[in-house]
Design a protein around this motif. Structure first.
Motif, PDB file in Angstrom:
ATOM      1  N   MET A   5      24.749  50.035  76.884  1.00  0.00           N
ATOM      2  CA  MET A   5      26.020  49.304  76.888  1.00  0.00           C
ATOM      3  C   MET A   5      26.953  49.842  75.811  1.00  0.00           C
ATOM      4  O   MET A   5      26.519  50.129  74.697  1.00  0.00           O
ATOM      5  CB  MET A   5      25.776  47.807  76.635  1.00  0.00           C
ATOM      6  CG  MET A   5      27.064  46.983  76.515  1.00  0.00           C
ATOM      7  SD  MET A   5      26.787  45.331  75.829  1.00  0.00           S
ATOM      8  CE  MET A   5      25.868  44.589  77.163  1.00  0.00           C
ATOM      9  N   VAL A  43      30.180  48.821  73.452  1.00  0.00           N
ATOM     10  CA  VAL A  43      30.901  47.667  72.943  1.00  0.00           C
ATOM     11  C   VAL A  43      32.276  48.141  72.466  1.00  0.00           C
ATOM     12  O   VAL A  43      32.379  49.119  71.721  1.00  0.00           O
ATOM     13  CB  VAL A  43      30.143  46.988  71.789  1.00  0.00           C
ATOM     14  CG1 VAL A  43      30.994  45.898  71.145  1.00  0.00           C
ATOM     15  CG2 VAL A  43      28.830  46.406  72.292  1.00  0.00           C
ATOM     16  N   LEU A  60      32.189  43.434  75.849  1.00  0.00           N
ATOM     17  CA  LEU A  60      30.869  43.987  76.115  1.00  0.00           C
ATOM     18  C   LEU A  60      30.868  44.751  77.438  1.00  0.00           C
ATOM     19  O   LEU A  60      30.757  44.154  78.513  1.00  0.00           O
ATOM     20  CB  LEU A  60      29.832  42.858  76.147  1.00  0.00           C
ATOM     21  CG  LEU A  60      29.825  41.958  74.906  1.00  0.00           C
ATOM     22  CD1 LEU A  60      28.781  40.853  75.057  1.00  0.00           C
ATOM     23  CD2 LEU A  60      29.584  42.764  73.636  1.00  0.00           C
ATOM     24  N   LEU A 109      26.915  37.378  68.001  1.00  0.00           N
ATOM     25  CA  LEU A 109      26.686  37.718  69.405  1.00  0.00           C
ATOM     26  C   LEU A 109      25.201  37.923  69.689  1.00  0.00           C
ATOM     27  O   LEU A 109      24.682  37.501  70.729  1.00  0.00           O
ATOM     28  CB  LEU A 109      27.462  38.987  69.768  1.00  0.00           C
ATOM     29  CG  LEU A 109      28.980  38.852  69.935  1.00  0.00           C
ATOM     30  CD1 LEU A 109      29.615  40.224  70.104  1.00  0.00           C
ATOM     31  CD2 LEU A 109      29.319  37.966  71.119  1.00  0.00           C
ATOM     32  N   ILE A 110      24.524  38.572  68.744  1.00  0.00           N
ATOM     33  CA  ILE A 110      23.084  38.792  68.904  1.00  0.00           C
ATOM     34  C   ILE A 110      22.335  37.460  68.859  1.00  0.00           C
ATOM     35  O   ILE A 110      21.455  37.188  69.689  1.00  0.00           O
ATOM     36  CB  ILE A 110      22.560  39.739  67.805  1.00  0.00           C
ATOM     37  CG1 ILE A 110      23.140  41.147  68.007  1.00  0.00           C
ATOM     38  CG2 ILE A 110      21.033  39.795  67.817  1.00  0.00           C
ATOM     39  CD1 ILE A 110      22.862  42.100  66.853  1.00  0.00           C
ATOM     40  N   VAL A 164      24.216  39.820  73.427  1.00  0.00           N
ATOM     41  CA  VAL A 164      23.985  41.258  73.338  1.00  0.00           C
ATOM     42  C   VAL A 164      22.677  41.489  72.602  1.00  0.00           C
ATOM     43  O   VAL A 164      22.294  40.698  71.735  1.00  0.00           O
ATOM     44  CB  VAL A 164      25.165  41.966  72.615  1.00  0.00           C
ATOM     45  CG1 VAL A 164      25.275  41.522  71.173  1.00  0.00           C
ATOM     46  CG2 VAL A 164      25.034  43.475  72.706  1.00  0.00           C
ATOM     47  N   SER A 165      21.980  42.561  72.954  1.00  0.00           N
ATOM     48  CA  SER A 165      20.750  42.928  72.264  1.00  0.00           C
ATOM     49  C   SER A 165      21.038  44.035  71.265  1.00  0.00           C
ATOM     50  O   SER A 165      21.805  44.955  71.562  1.00  0.00           O
ATOM     51  CB  SER A 165      19.698  43.399  73.276  1.00  0.00           C
ATOM     52  OG  SER A 165      18.619  44.039  72.607  1.00  0.00           O
ATOM     53  N   ASP A 166      20.428  43.939  70.091  1.00  0.00           N
ATOM     54  CA  ASP A 166      20.666  44.965  69.073  1.00  0.00           C
ATOM     55  C   ASP A 166      20.125  46.326  69.502  1.00  0.00           C
ATOM     56  O   ASP A 166      20.463  47.350  68.909  1.00  0.00           O
ATOM     57  CB  ASP A 166      20.062  44.547  67.730  1.00  0.00           C
ATOM     58  CG  ASP A 166      18.560  44.289  67.814  1.00  0.00           C
ATOM     59  OD1 ASP A 166      18.038  44.161  68.938  1.00  0.00           O
ATOM     60  OD2 ASP A 166      17.917  44.225  66.761  1.00  0.00           O
ATOM     61  N   ASP A 170      20.335  47.407  72.840  1.00  0.00           N
ATOM     62  CA  ASP A 170      20.992  47.844  74.074  1.00  0.00           C
ATOM     63  C   ASP A 170      22.339  48.521  73.854  1.00  0.00           C
ATOM     64  O   ASP A 170      22.862  49.157  74.766  1.00  0.00           O
ATOM     65  CB  ASP A 170      21.192  46.654  75.015  1.00  0.00           C
ATOM     66  CG  ASP A 170      19.879  46.166  75.600  1.00  0.00           C
ATOM     67  OD1 ASP A 170      18.890  46.928  75.535  1.00  0.00           O
ATOM     68  OD2 ASP A 170      19.835  45.022  76.090  1.00  0.00           O
ATOM     69  N   VAL A 171      22.918  48.351  72.667  1.00  0.00           N
ATOM     70  CA  VAL A 171      24.247  48.921  72.407  1.00  0.00           C
ATOM     71  C   VAL A 171      24.107  50.412  72.120  1.00  0.00           C
ATOM     72  O   VAL A 171      23.409  50.815  71.187  1.00  0.00           O
ATOM     73  CB  VAL A 171      24.936  48.206  71.230  1.00  0.00           C
ATOM     74  CG1 VAL A 171      26.289  48.854  70.943  1.00  0.00           C
ATOM     75  CG2 VAL A 171      25.109  46.729  71.542  1.00  0.00           C
TER      76      VAL A 171
END
Length: 226
Positions: A1, A3, A29, A120-121, A126-128, A130-131
């Motif tokens: 992903m 951001v 996102l 956000l996490i 959002v996953s730390d 996945d970014v």
């Protein structure tokens, strides 16, 4: 992903004449989300365009209050963040040179953005891990080339590489463990739709802060400094 972050400033960083300085903006996102919010904001601008000169930029300092609210409402549901600097609590020595002022503003910006990303996490949005790319767009100003490099480096440390405290011999892990790149772009708000939107977010936080510190609202994280 990927951001996407769009941000702007409101106020003057000068404690002799000003109490508050603000950064404000949007966190989006993924590209689809970025494109969707851009379309929504353009539609909101078109709805009020007839009230102003054809080529005028619809910045918060220019449009009427009722139209400010319309533009801001068009961002309902979009994740927003803000940083409020209480200037009377900032050390006097920070204001003695342009370099020290810029370093402090860079620090405030990256910490505020980090706090918003952490929220956000925590909220599971959002996953730390996945970014993959962090793309930051800010309104262009008079920052020198080396100052722009220092801000990008600071963002890379917080989000991609991690930071090291030499006084305590402590290493702090980066926020996004799988981050591949941090891109920082200074752009003209006249040609960048979501930077204009960020201008209205910053302006809203600024004016609320003149009377009281704004409370965090739905889908908004506000960091108070110092």
């Amino acid at each position: 992903m990927d951001v996407y972050v769009y941000s702007d400033e409101s106020g003057v960083f000068d404690k002799k004449h000003n109490d508050i300085y603000v950064f404000g903006g949007l966190i989006l996102l993924g590209k689809d989300s970025k494109d969707e919010w851009s379309r929504r904001y353009i539609a909101a601008e078109k709805a009020i365009r007839s009230n102003y000169e054809e080529k005028a930029e619809l910045k918060a300092s220019y449009v009427r209050n009722k139209d400010k609210y319309k533009l801001f409402r068009s961002l309902n549901g979009c994740y927003k963040f803000g940083v409020v600097i209480q200037q009377q609590r900032v050390l006097d020595r920070i204001y003695k040179s342009k370099k020290d002022k810029q370093r402090y503003l860079d620090y405030a910006y990256k910490i505020g953005l980090k706090r918003a990303m952490e929220a956000l996490i925590r909220d599971g949005l959002v996953s730390d891990k996945d970014v993959k790319n962090l793309r930051v767009y800010v309104d262009e100003h008079t920052t020198a080339t080396n100052g722009r490099y220092e801000l990008r480096e600071g963002l890379e440390q917080e989000f991609k590489n991690g930071t090291y405290n030499y006084n305590y011999g402590t290493f702090y892990e980066p926020l996004f463990g799988g981050l591949q790149s941090v891109q920082l772009t200074f752009c003209n708000s006249a040609t960048t739709t979501l930077v204009r939107a960020a201008d209205h977010v910053a302006n809203r936080i600024y004016h609320e802060s003149l009377t009281c510190i704004p409370a965090s609202k739905e889908k908004m994280t506000i960091t108070i400094l110092p």
